[in-house]
Design a protein around this motif. Structure first.
Motif, mmCIF file in Angstrom:
data_model
loop_
_atom_site.group_PDB
_atom_site.id
_atom_site.type_symbol
_atom_site.label_atom_id
_atom_site.label_comp_id
_atom_site.label_asym_id
_atom_site.label_seq_id
_atom_site.Cartn_x
_atom_site.Cartn_y
_atom_site.Cartn_z
ATOM 1 N N LEU A 217 41.901 -11.155 -8.116
ATOM 2 C CA LEU A 217 42.362 -12.024 -9.198
ATOM 3 C C LEU A 217 41.905 -11.392 -10.508
ATOM 4 O O LEU A 217 40.713 -11.159 -10.701
ATOM 5 N N LEU A 218 42.857 -11.118 -11.413
ATOM 6 C CA LEU A 218 42.526 -10.480 -12.687
ATOM 7 C C LEU A 218 43.172 -11.222 -13.846
ATOM 8 O O LEU A 218 44.314 -11.676 -13.745
ATOM 9 N N ALA A 219 42.437 -11.295 -14.936
ATOM 10 C CA ALA A 219 42.970 -11.749 -16.216
ATOM 11 C C ALA A 219 42.649 -10.678 -17.237
ATOM 12 O O ALA A 219 41.477 -10.333 -17.437
ATOM 13 N N VAL A 220 43.669 -10.130 -17.870
ATOM 14 C CA VAL A 220 43.504 -9.013 -18.805
ATOM 15 C C VAL A 220 43.970 -9.481 -20.176
ATOM 16 O O VAL A 220 45.131 -9.858 -20.358
ATOM 17 N N GLY A 221 43.052 -9.479 -21.132
ATOM 18 C CA GLY A 221 43.403 -9.951 -22.468
ATOM 19 C C GLY A 221 42.216 -9.902 -23.387
ATOM 20 O O GLY A 221 41.508 -8.888 -23.461
ATOM 21 N N GLU A 222 41.964 -11.015 -24.080
ATOM 22 C CA GLU A 222 40.841 -11.066 -25.006
ATOM 23 C C GLU A 222 39.525 -10.766 -24.294
ATOM 24 O O GLU A 222 38.620 -10.151 -24.851
ATOM 25 N N ARG A 223 39.423 -11.229 -23.058
ATOM 26 C CA ARG A 223 38.259 -10.925 -22.219
ATOM 27 C C ARG A 223 38.779 -10.654 -20.812
ATOM 28 O O ARG A 223 39.429 -11.492 -20.199
ATOM 29 N N THR A 224 38.508 -9.459 -20.316
ATOM 30 C CA THR A 224 38.995 -9.091 -18.987
ATOM 31 C C THR A 224 38.049 -9.653 -17.917
ATOM 32 O O THR A 224 36.839 -9.496 -18.005
ATOM 33 N N ARG A 225 38.661 -10.334 -16.943
ATOM 34 C CA ARG A 225 37.906 -10.931 -15.836
ATOM 35 C C ARG A 225 38.518 -10.455 -14.525
ATOM 36 O O ARG A 225 39.731 -10.347 -14.415
ATOM 37 N N TYR A 226 37.647 -10.227 -13.545
ATOM 38 C CA TYR A 226 38.099 -9.739 -12.250
ATOM 39 C C TYR A 226 37.266 -10.441 -11.180
ATOM 40 O O TYR A 226 36.039 -10.407 -11.221
ATOM 41 N N GLU A 227 37.954 -11.071 -10.228
ATOM 42 C CA GLU A 227 37.295 -11.638 -9.063
ATOM 43 C C GLU A 227 37.895 -10.996 -7.821
ATOM 44 O O GLU A 227 39.101 -10.720 -7.773
ATOM 45 N N PHE A 228 37.047 -10.773 -6.822
ATOM 46 C CA PHE A 228 37.458 -9.996 -5.655
ATOM 47 C C PHE A 228 36.953 -10.668 -4.397
ATOM 48 O O PHE A 228 35.785 -11.043 -4.297
ATOM 49 N N ALA A 229 37.854 -10.820 -3.418
ATOM 50 C CA ALA A 229 37.482 -11.291 -2.085
ATOM 51 C C ALA A 229 37.515 -10.093 -1.147
ATOM 52 O O ALA A 229 38.582 -9.525 -0.913
ATOM 53 N N ASP A 230 36.374 -9.719 -0.621
ATOM 54 C CA ASP A 230 36.286 -8.532 0.229
ATOM 55 C C ASP A 230 36.559 -8.919 1.684
ATOM 56 O O ASP A 230 35.733 -8.746 2.578
ATOM 57 N N GLY A 231 37.756 -9.447 1.889
ATOM 58 C CA GLY A 231 38.200 -9.933 3.180
ATOM 59 C C GLY A 231 39.391 -10.849 2.957
ATOM 60 O O GLY A 231 39.792 -11.095 1.814
ATOM 61 N N PRO A 232 39.998 -11.382 4.006
ATOM 62 C CA PRO A 232 41.164 -12.249 3.828
ATOM 63 C C PRO A 232 40.784 -13.501 3.044
ATOM 64 O O PRO A 232 39.758 -14.133 3.331
ATOM 65 N N PRO A 233 41.566 -13.896 2.050
ATOM 66 C CA PRO A 233 41.172 -15.010 1.177
ATOM 67 C C PRO A 233 41.192 -16.361 1.872
ATOM 68 O O PRO A 233 40.674 -17.332 1.314
ATOM 69 N N CYS A 234 41.755 -16.439 3.072
ATOM 70 C CA CYS A 234 41.706 -17.697 3.817
ATOM 71 C C CYS A 234 40.284 -18.049 4.224
ATOM 72 O O CYS A 234 39.976 -19.225 4.446
ATOM 73 N N ARG A 235 39.407 -17.048 4.317
ATOM 74 C CA ARG A 235 38.037 -17.319 4.753
ATOM 75 C C ARG A 235 36.991 -16.531 3.965
ATOM 76 O O ARG A 235 35.815 -16.543 4.340
ATOM 77 N N THR A 236 37.397 -15.893 2.886
ATOM 78 C CA THR A 236 36.473 -15.088 2.087
ATOM 79 C C THR A 236 36.484 -15.580 0.650
ATOM 80 O O THR A 236 37.549 -15.693 0.031
ATOM 81 N N ALA A 237 35.310 -15.886 0.111
ATOM 82 C CA ALA A 237 35.223 -16.373 -1.261
ATOM 83 C C ALA A 237 35.460 -15.238 -2.254
ATOM 84 O O ALA A 237 35.090 -14.089 -2.007
ATOM 85 N N TYR A 238 36.079 -15.576 -3.376
ATOM 86 C CA TYR A 238 36.200 -14.631 -4.480
ATOM 87 C C TYR A 238 34.871 -14.574 -5.225
ATOM 88 O O TYR A 238 34.269 -15.607 -5.531
ATOM 89 N N GLU A 239 34.449 -13.366 -5.529
ATOM 90 C CA GLU A 239 33.203 -13.155 -6.267
ATOM 91 C C GLU A 239 33.502 -12.382 -7.545
ATOM 92 O O GLU A 239 34.337 -11.473 -7.555
ATOM 93 N N PRO A 240 32.811 -12.710 -8.652
ATOM 94 C CA PRO A 240 33.043 -11.968 -9.893
ATOM 95 C C PRO A 240 32.653 -10.506 -9.761
ATOM 96 O O PRO A 240 31.649 -10.171 -9.137
ATOM 97 N N VAL A 241 33.470 -9.647 -10.344
ATOM 98 C CA VAL A 241 33.143 -8.228 -10.443
ATOM 99 C C VAL A 241 32.371 -8.025 -11.737
ATOM 100 O O VAL A 241 32.784 -8.522 -12.794
ATOM 101 N N GLY A 242 31.272 -7.319 -11.677
ATOM 102 C CA GLY A 242 30.371 -7.239 -12.815
ATOM 103 C C GLY A 242 30.873 -6.311 -13.904
ATOM 104 O O GLY A 242 30.387 -5.167 -14.029
ATOM 105 N N ILE A 243 31.818 -6.790 -14.704
ATOM 106 C CA ILE A 243 32.359 -5.962 -15.789
ATOM 107 C C ILE A 243 32.116 -6.592 -17.151
ATOM 108 O O ILE A 243 32.636 -6.123 -18.160
#
Length: 247
Positions: A217-243
């Protein structure tokens, strides 16, 4: 298949918003999003096996994401598609990225792909099946899968039934993720993550040795945010990427 959903020029503070599932062989090694390149700064996951990446963003606000493209042509695939994504993430604009793809596909033969490049000014789909097509997206929500995007689908004869199911999934995801009145990008991305993990939509895949490996999940604009689920999203939580603070 892979699924890439782009909301372009929908949210004022994030002209590029993306929700994407990556489907791949379960034993193919990959690293999570991190600093992929320092200059220009690129944040992207890493395909350990072939190099390159499948999704990412750079310090200039250029996003790139790729899916396979099913084609009936026999393509040599002499260069990794992931390296092409890494290449375009060195550019300073989506327009420059698209021009690079036009140049490199005249020099190298890749396996089939659907590549999306986007920034605040342009959003472009580049499709390769031995010849290159280019489509400029209008503002709104677009969904890309292996057989095409939005209502532009090409169904290979040997995979017609599966291709039709992909097309139906893409339509369903696009309808579900049409923005709501006064919705902000944070709310849209939260909904998108839920949709990508909901088996009703058919885009979270579980198979024998193959399936949905991760989700972004990414939002690119005034502040870029990125969240990543390191597995299928049905059972894996999205975690913030440290950017934070890097863009």
């Amino acid at each position: 298949m892979c699924t890439l959903t782009l909301a372009w020029q929908v949210f004022e503070d994030a002209p590029v918003a993306v929700a994407a599932n990556r489907d791949e062989a379960l034993d193919r090694p990959a690293g999570p999003p991190d600093v992929y390149r320092a200059s220009p700064l690129v944040i992207a996951p890493h395909d350990v096996e072939a190099g390159g990446t499948w999704i990412g963003v750079n310090e200039h606000g250029v996003f790139a994401g790729i899916t396979n493209r099913w084609t009936e042509r026999d393509l040599a695939g002499e260069r990794s598609r992931g390296l092409l994504v890494a290449d375009v993430l060195e550019t300073t604009s989506a327009a420059d990225a698209a021009a690079h793809v036009e140049r490199t596909t005249s020099e190298h033969e890749y396996e089939g792909f659907n590549l999306v490049v986007a920034d605040a000014e342009d959003a472009i789909h580049l499709g390769w099946d031995g010849s290159l097509s280019r489509t400029a997206f209008d503002p709104g929500v677009h969904v890309v899968v292996n057989v095409g995007f939005d209502e532009t689908f090409a169904l290979p004869a040997e995979r017609r039934d599966l291709g039709e199911r992909q097309a139906e999934s893409a339509r369903a995801v696009r309808e579900a993720l049409e923005p709501r009145d006064d919705e902000r990008v944070e709310g849209w991305l939260e909904r998108a993550g839920t949709v990508l993990g909901d088996h009703e939509y058919g885009v979270c895949i579980h198979g024998d040795g193959y399936g949905t490996r991760s989700s972004s999940l990414l939002a690119v604009g005034e502040r870029t945010r990125y969240e990543f689920a390191d597995g299928p999203p049905c059972r894996t939580a999205y975690e913030p990427v440290g950017i934070e603070g890097q863009f």
